[in-house]
Design a protein around this motif. Structure first.
Motif, PDB file in Angstrom:
ATOM      1  N   HIS A  76       0.855  -1.192   0.000  1.00 19.75           N
ATOM      2  CA  HIS A  76       0.000   0.000   0.000  1.00 19.75           C
ATOM      3  C   HIS A  76       0.890   1.241   0.000  1.00 19.75           C
ATOM      4  O   HIS A  76       1.234   1.788   1.049  1.00 19.75           O
ATOM      5  CB  HIS A  76      -0.927  -0.004   1.230  1.00 19.75           C
ATOM      6  CG  HIS A  76      -1.979   1.071   1.200  1.00 19.75           C
ATOM      7  ND1 HIS A  76      -3.310   0.828   1.413  1.00 19.75           N
ATOM      8  CD2 HIS A  76      -1.897   2.401   0.975  1.00 19.75           C
ATOM      9  CE1 HIS A  76      -4.001   1.958   1.328  1.00 19.75           C
ATOM     10  NE2 HIS A  76      -3.154   2.936   1.068  1.00 19.75           N
TER      11      HIS A  76
ATOM     12  N   ASP B   7       1.884   3.678   3.019  1.00 19.79           N
ATOM     13  CA  ASP B   7       0.899   4.626   2.494  1.00 19.79           C
ATOM     14  C   ASP B   7       1.565   5.772   1.713  1.00 19.79           C
ATOM     15  O   ASP B   7       1.491   5.797   0.501  1.00 19.79           O
ATOM     16  CB  ASP B   7       0.010   5.195   3.609  1.00 19.79           C
ATOM     17  CG  ASP B   7      -1.384   5.554   3.104  1.00 19.79           C
ATOM     18  OD1 ASP B   7      -1.701   5.232   1.948  1.00 19.79           O
ATOM     19  OD2 ASP B   7      -2.166   6.149   3.868  1.00 19.79           O
TER      20      ASP B   7
ATOM     21  N   HIS C 118      -6.247   0.308   5.520  1.00 25.00           N
ATOM     22  CA  HIS C 118      -6.493   1.104   6.737  1.00 25.00           C
ATOM     23  C   HIS C 118      -7.377   0.408   7.776  1.00 25.00           C
ATOM     24  O   HIS C 118      -6.963   0.183   8.884  1.00 25.00           O
ATOM     25  CB  HIS C 118      -7.033   2.505   6.400  1.00 25.00           C
ATOM     26  CG  HIS C 118      -6.003   3.370   5.749  1.00 25.00           C
ATOM     27  ND1 HIS C 118      -4.877   3.779   6.406  1.00 25.00           N
ATOM     28  CD2 HIS C 118      -5.901   3.855   4.491  1.00 25.00           C
ATOM     29  CE1 HIS C 118      -4.119   4.507   5.584  1.00 25.00           C
ATOM     30  NE2 HIS C 118      -4.720   4.559   4.409  1.00 25.00           N
TER      31      HIS C 118
ATOM     32  N   HIS D 294      -9.697   1.368  -0.034  1.00 22.37           N
ATOM     33  CA  HIS D 294      -9.510   2.124   1.218  1.00 22.37           C
ATOM     34  C   HIS D 294     -10.798   1.972   2.028  1.00 22.37           C
ATOM     35  O   HIS D 294     -11.873   2.354   1.550  1.00 22.37           O
ATOM     36  CB  HIS D 294      -9.249   3.596   0.921  1.00 22.37           C
ATOM     37  CG  HIS D 294      -7.834   3.876   0.515  1.00 22.37           C
ATOM     38  ND1 HIS D 294      -7.300   3.413  -0.657  1.00 22.37           N
ATOM     39  CD2 HIS D 294      -6.839   4.543   1.151  1.00 22.37           C
ATOM     40  CE1 HIS D 294      -6.028   3.792  -0.742  1.00 22.37           C
ATOM     41  NE2 HIS D 294      -5.723   4.481   0.343  1.00 22.37           N
TER      42      HIS D 294
ATOM     43  N   HIS E 115       1.183   4.875  -2.252  1.00 24.73           N
ATOM     44  CA  HIS E 115       0.739   5.766  -3.328  1.00 24.73           C
ATOM     45  C   HIS E 115       1.977   6.355  -3.998  1.00 24.73           C
ATOM     46  O   HIS E 115       2.847   6.893  -3.310  1.00 24.73           O
ATOM     47  CB  HIS E 115      -0.136   6.881  -2.764  1.00 24.73           C
ATOM     48  CG  HIS E 115      -1.401   6.373  -2.126  1.00 24.73           C
ATOM     49  ND1 HIS E 115      -2.579   6.265  -2.833  1.00 24.73           N
ATOM     50  CD2 HIS E 115      -1.658   5.914  -0.882  1.00 24.73           C
ATOM     51  CE1 HIS E 115      -3.515   5.776  -2.019  1.00 24.73           C
ATOM     52  NE2 HIS E 115      -2.983   5.551  -0.834  1.00 24.73           N
TER      53      HIS E 115
HETATM   54 ZN   LIG Z   1      -3.752   4.934   0.994  1.00 23.20          ZN
END
Ligand SMILES: [Zn+2]
Length: 347
Positions: free
Chosen positions: A19, A289, A231, A205, A21
């Motif tokens: 995970h 993240d 998450h 998410h 981005h």
């Molecule tokens: Zn994320």
């Protein structure tokens, strides 16, 4: 019998990142380099990223995090050269942190002033990942294309079409992300169904903020049968039981991001990692993240986990290996990762 635990070197421990981005993983230094290059030829009026995002500042919450991208980073990384440069830099950063398998995610962005449409953007990212992999063959990367919560259904379907078109070039899945205060996810059901029908994997998410944790939203997403959830913060007990019953579902948990952005109440020891990591069924994978924003590389996330939840060495290694089961990279990649992660002796 008390056995003294030998220290784990988390940087050299082979790790899986699922995970991350792409744009949020660009380091401040890399953004600064891109800015310098543009400034030198008069191609940007933006301020130096090191002033906008001072090193050491990590207190971005949901109100400041998304504008940082929409009003700054997207305006700086806005052409093929900067996308390529930053993608390679992100790849190298993960490789240097001991990551051996990486799934990056990105929302396809058209950059009309640079002559790039969304397909051109995806092609540029894939080309950069390919070039970086030739330089650093220890790290294998795949790409996930994200639907933004603010998208229309037509835009979401376009993301699925792009993911399908680029499947044989390294795109493995779709994601749903973006500002949790925005959007009604039920709009995207046809897009998720289309993705699944095309053989793409699905990660979502999930309950990232209270605003995106209504009973209706969580029920809609669970009905999509996602392969992984990201998450998993504001989850009522009934939904926790549903997740627990889904053997093999991946849970991408991001400690530093959740703590620094105050998405959870309390600090690391209060993180729901502590609640999930021993649950049979779901597979917990620690992830970063947005390492560019929160500056906690994956090795540090593992260090934090060991420190705050007192995992023994064997438990750390077992957890790291379980992550292999929920990658989207296919059986050959799983085999490769098994041979790497099982080399780490638990002695
Ligand atoms: Zn994320």
């Amino acid at each position: 019998m008390m056995v003294r635990e030998s220290e784990l070197d988390f940087k050299s421990m082979p790790k899986i990142e699922l995970h991350a981005h792409l744009t949020g993983s660009i380091s401040r230094q890399c953004l600064h380099e891109i800015w310098q290059g543009k400034k030198a030829i008069g191609a940007t009026d933006l301020e130096d990223p090191l002033l906008i995002m001072p090193p050491g500042r990590h207190d971005y919450d949901l109100k400041t995090f998304f504008p940082l991208f929409s009003s700054y980073i997207y305006n700086l990384v806005n052409d093929a050269a900067s996308v390529e440069h930053s993608t390679k830099s992100v790849f190298r950063d993960f490789a240097q942190d001991g990551v051996v398998y990486l799934e990056l995610r990105t929302t396809p962005r058209a950059m009309p002033s640079a002559g790039l449409d969304k397909a051109g953007y995806v092609r540029t990212v894939l080309r950069a990942l390919d070039a970086a992999a030739r330089e650093t063959p220890t790290l294998h990367a795949r790409l996930i294309l994200s639907i933004d919560r603010r998208n229309t259904l037509a835009e979401a379907l376009e993301v699925v079409s792009l993911a399908t078109a680029f499947r044989d070039q390294g795109v493995v899945a779709i994601d749903l992300c973006g500002d949790p205060m925005k959007g009604d996810v039920s709009l995207f059901t046809p897009a998720v169904e289309k993705a699944r029908a095309a053989g793409l994997k699905v990660t979502i998410h999930f309950a990232e903020a209270e605003a995106s944790a209504s009973e209706a939203e969580l029920a809609t997403i669970m009905a999509w049968m996602p392969h992984r959830l990201g998450h998993v913060i504001h989850v009522p007990d009934a939904v926790k039981r549903q997740i627990s019953a889904r053997t093999g579902i991946g849970l991408e948990l991001c400690l530093s991001c959740n703590v620094h952005a105050k998405m959870i109440v309390g600090s690391f020891e209060a993180h729901h990692f502590g609640e999930w990591w021993r649950v049979e069924g779901p597979v917990v994978v620690p992830c970063t993240d947005d390492v560019g924003v929160f500056e906690s590389p994956l090795s540090n996330e593992w260090m934090l986990i060991q420190k705050h939840f007192q995992l023994r060495r064997e438990e750390v290694l077992t957890l790291a290996r379980k992550g292999i089961d929920v990658i989207f990279g296919g059986d050959d990649e799983k085999e490769r990762l098994r041979s790497i992660l099982w080399q780490e002796r638990a002695s």
